[in-house]
Design an enzyme around this catalytic site. Sequence first.
Site, PDB file in Angstrom:
ATOM      1  N   ARG A  53       0.732  -1.060   0.285  1.00  0.00           N
ATOM      2  CA  ARG A  53       0.202   0.078   0.138  1.00  0.00           C
ATOM      3  C   ARG A  53       1.015   1.406  -0.469  1.00  0.00           C
ATOM      4  NH1 ARG A  53      -3.459  -2.674   5.069  1.00  0.00           N
ATOM      5  NH2 ARG A  53      -4.602  -4.113   4.067  1.00  0.00           N
ATOM      6  N   ARG A  57     -10.679   3.950   5.133  1.00  0.00           N
ATOM      7  CA  ARG A  57      -9.054   3.370   5.015  1.00  0.00           C
ATOM      8  C   ARG A  57      -9.277   3.866   3.615  1.00  0.00           C
ATOM      9  NH1 ARG A  57      -7.061  -1.682   8.312  1.00  0.00           N
ATOM     10  NH2 ARG A  57      -7.385  -2.638   5.828  1.00  0.00           N
ATOM     11  N   ARG A  67     -13.098  -8.790   2.916  1.00  0.00           N
ATOM     12  CA  ARG A  67     -12.525  -9.011   4.319  1.00  0.00           C
ATOM     13  C   ARG A  67     -13.840  -8.927   5.456  1.00  0.00           C
ATOM     14  NH1 ARG A  67      -6.992  -6.693   4.806  1.00  0.00           N
ATOM     15  NH2 ARG A  67      -5.987  -7.060   3.148  1.00  0.00           N
TER      16      ARG A  67
HETATM   17  P1  5GP Z   1      -3.087  -6.294   5.636  1.00  0.00           P
HETATM   18  O1  5GP Z   1      -3.383  -6.747   4.138  1.00  0.00           O
HETATM   19  O2  5GP Z   1      -4.330  -5.523   5.919  1.00  0.00           O
HETATM   20  O3  5GP Z   1      -2.146  -5.774   5.941  1.00  0.00           O
HETATM   21  O4  5GP Z   1      -3.293  -7.674   6.461  1.00  0.00           O
HETATM   22  C1  5GP Z   1      -4.142  -9.150   6.682  1.00  0.00           C
HETATM   23  C2  5GP Z   1      -4.399  -9.752   7.685  1.00  0.00           C
HETATM   24  O5  5GP Z   1      -3.317 -10.418   7.468  1.00  0.00           O
HETATM   25  C3  5GP Z   1      -4.296  -9.248   9.314  1.00  0.00           C
HETATM   26  O6  5GP Z   1      -5.135  -9.559   9.674  1.00  0.00           O
HETATM   27  C4  5GP Z   1      -2.677  -9.194   9.083  1.00  0.00           C
HETATM   28  O7  5GP Z   1      -3.408  -9.470  10.819  1.00  0.00           O
HETATM   29  C5  5GP Z   1      -3.020 -10.932   8.290  1.00  0.00           C
HETATM   30  N1  5GP Z   1      -1.103 -11.017   8.435  1.00  0.00           N
HETATM   31  C6  5GP Z   1       0.224 -10.362   8.487  1.00  0.00           C
HETATM   32  N2  5GP Z   1       1.293 -10.501   8.301  1.00  0.00           N
HETATM   33  C7  5GP Z   1       0.615 -11.821   8.022  1.00  0.00           C
HETATM   34  C8  5GP Z   1       1.551 -13.026   8.897  1.00  0.00           C
HETATM   35  O8  5GP Z   1       2.554 -13.562   8.626  1.00  0.00           O
HETATM   36  N3  5GP Z   1       0.577 -14.197   8.961  1.00  0.00           N
HETATM   37  C9  5GP Z   1      -0.598 -14.734   9.077  1.00  0.00           C
HETATM   38  N4  5GP Z   1      -1.656 -15.462   9.441  1.00  0.00           N
HETATM   39  N5  5GP Z   1      -1.427 -13.319   8.901  1.00  0.00           N
HETATM   40  C10 5GP Z   1      -0.146 -12.055   9.103  1.00  0.00           C
END
Ligand code: 5GP
Length: 204
Positions: A46, A139, A150
Site C-alpha cells: 500500500r 481507510r 474482508r
Molecule cells: P493486511 O493486508 O491488512 O496488512 O493484513 C491482512 C491480514 O493478514 C491481517 O489480519 C493481518 O493480521 C494478517 N497477517 C499479516 N501478516 C501475517 C502473517 O504473517 N501470518 C498470518 N497468518 N496473517 C498475517
Amino acid sequence: MVQKGPRPLVLCGPSGSGKSTLLKRLLKEFPDKFGFSVSHTTRSPRPGEKDGVHYHFTNKDDMLAAIEKGEFIETATFSGNMYGTSKQAVEHVRLTGRICVLDIEMEGVKQVKKTDLDPLLVFVMPPSIEELERRLRARNTEQEDALKKRLDTARREIEFGEQPGNFHIIILNDNLDKAYSDLCEFISKNVPEKMEEPNNSNEN
Ligand code: 5GP
C-alpha cells in the site's frame, strides 16, 4: 528450528479492528522492549509501505518454494493473498533480546498455538461489524469486492475471537486510548519487567 526466547506477543483481530495502530503505538513507546516480526505477503504494497519494514513483499512462487523448504512457522491465505511468519523473522527479533510481536490472522494463530513458542494471545475486537465497515471504507485501501471479503472474514474472526480458550485476553477497541491502556495492563501483568539476555544456545 526456532529457538525459544521470551514469550512472543500475538495480536489478532479483524482487518480494521485497530490492532496495527495499537501495535505501532506499543513499538514506538517501547522500542527496546518489543520488536516487530516482519511477515511475508504476496499482496501489493500500500502507499507508504516499505519492503522489509512493514512486510517482506514477495510473490506466490517464491513464497510456495520457501514454504516447501520449511522456512515458515505459519502461513495463511487472507483475502486472496498469502501471508506468513518466517522462522527468520522471529529469530531476528529474538537475537536483539526484544519480545517478538506478531500481527497475524486467525489461521496463523491456530498454527502458532501448536508450536512451542507459547505466545501471549491478544484478540482486538472492533465495537461492531458496522463500525468495522465504516473504518475500512474510511481507510480506502481496498476495492469493493476485497472489502466485502474482508468483512466476511471479519465475521468469522470475531466468532473465533469470542470462543473461550482461544485468546488470553479480548480487548474491545471502541476507544483507542482505553484499548491501548488495556493492552499495556495485560502486558505489565504477563511480560517480565526485566528481560533476560538472548540465549543463543539450543538448550533452552
Ligand atoms: P493486511 O493486508 O491488512 O496488512 O493484513 C491482512 C491480514 O493478514 C491481517 O489480519 C493481518 O493480521 C494478517 N497477517 C499479516 N501478516 C501475517 C502473517 O504473517 N501470518 C498470518 N497468518 N496473517 C498475517
